[in-house]
Design an enzyme around this catalytic site. Structure first.
Site, short mmCIF file in Angstrom:
data_model
loop_
_atom_site.label_atom_id
_atom_site.label_comp_id
_atom_site.label_asym_id
_atom_site.label_seq_id
_atom_site.Cartn_x
_atom_site.Cartn_y
_atom_site.Cartn_z
CG HIS A 30 -72.41 23.44 33.88
ND1 HIS A 30 -72.02 22.17 34.21
CD2 HIS A 30 -73.13 23.33 32.74
CE1 HIS A 30 -72.49 21.31 33.31
NE2 HIS A 30 -73.16 22.00 32.40
N GLY A 39 -71.90 27.11 26.56
CA GLY A 39 -70.47 26.83 26.42
C GLY A 39 -70.10 26.47 24.99
CB ALA A 66 -73.70 16.06 36.05
CE LYS A 88 -68.32 19.69 26.79
NZ LYS A 88 -69.26 18.76 26.09
#
Ligand code: PAF
Length: 280
Positions: free
Chosen positions: A37, A147, A32, A149
């Site tokens: 990404h 990442g 997804a 996050k």
């Protein structure tokens, strides 16, 4: 772009590249894909000769079965996205290819996986470590890109690489945000338009909390987040903590010698989102 579903085929490709002394960059994902990404693919392409992206929804890192079932899967769209980003190889294995038998490995990351997401999603980081170790053994990259996050995940993976005695360099890349500030996440696609609007308040809440830490205190910022999230019926706070950015130990006041980071996890409807912000 080449697409491999079998480990043996990917290994044959990598053997040839490594024999030519080509460096390998690796971006493990659960698909997804979004621009966050793609920023990892771009970082890998800049740093390495060959870039491999894996798309594998890893069942062992989901402590909630419905979360696993609900997780978005769109391999054809992902492949098109990666092709446009000039990724060299997409590795798209099946569950049986990655786990021919049940992985029973239990990792010990000490405090790192007992706090925040480790505490709220028991077993989650053990599953992440199982799959990342397996993927690292298959790909054998020079560098792997993640990442920020998933701040705690990056710390776990750095600890994993140390435990493996591996020389893979873990490169952490900045959070990419939507135009309204929401951190990019595969889970955002699962939000209804009402939930998406509510979710867009998260980055503002984090910035306000940062201001409150600076002007008042950490406890005032925590109270602010608790109260603000309570006001919205479809928001449910899982945690909001301010931690030492190096150790993830919770802190009660800012120390100018140490970096502090605010980390949040909350549900918007049924979808669990995370974000973080450096405070100092
Ligand atoms: O961050 C993710 O998407 C996953 O946790 C990872 C690192 C690909 C392991 O499944």
């Amino acid at each position: 772009m080449l697409i491999y579903t079998k480990i043996a085929d990917l290994r044959a490709f990598l053997k040839e590249k490594k024999s030519l002394n080509h460096t390998v960059g690796f971006v493990p994902t659960m698909g997804a894909l979004h621009n966050g990404h793609i920023s990892l693919i771009e970082a890998s392409k800049k740093a390495c000769n060959v870039t491999i992206c894996s798309v594998f929804v890893n069942p062992t890192q989901f402590n909630d079965k419905t979360d696993l079932e609900r997780y978005p899967r769109m391999p054809e769209k992902d492949a098109r996205f990666l092709e446009l980003a000039n990724c060299d190889v997409l590795f798209l294995p099946s569950v049986d290819e990655i786990y021919p038998k049940k992985d029973e490995t239990i990792f010990d990351f000490g405090f790192l996986d007992k706090t925040l997401d480790g505490k709220h999603r028991p077993g989650h980081f053990n599953g992440v470590a199982q799959v990342v170790k397996r993927l690292f053994e298959i790909v054998g990259p020079d560098k792997a890109f993640f990442g920020e996050k998933d701040y705690q995940q990056v710390m776990i993976i750095k600890a994993l690489v140390k435990q493996m005695g591996s020389s893979i360099e873990i490169v952490s890349c900045p959070i990419l945000r939507e135009a309204d500030g929401l951190a990019m996440s595969s889970r955002n696609t699962l939000l209804t338009s009402e939930e998406r609007e509510i979710a867009s308040r998260i980055p503002k809440l984090m910035l306000d909390a940062k201001k409150i830490v600076k002007e008042k205190s950490i406890s005032a910022a925590k109270l602010f987040i608790e109260e603000e999230t309570k006001k919205v019926s479809i928001m449910k706070l899982d945690y909001f903590e301010i931690c030492d950015a190096e150790t993830l130990e919770e802190i009660s006041e800012i120390n100018s010698q140490k970096k502090a980071i605010a980390l949040i996890a909350l549900f918007v409807g049924k979808i669990r989102l995370i974000d973080n912000l450096l405070i100092s």
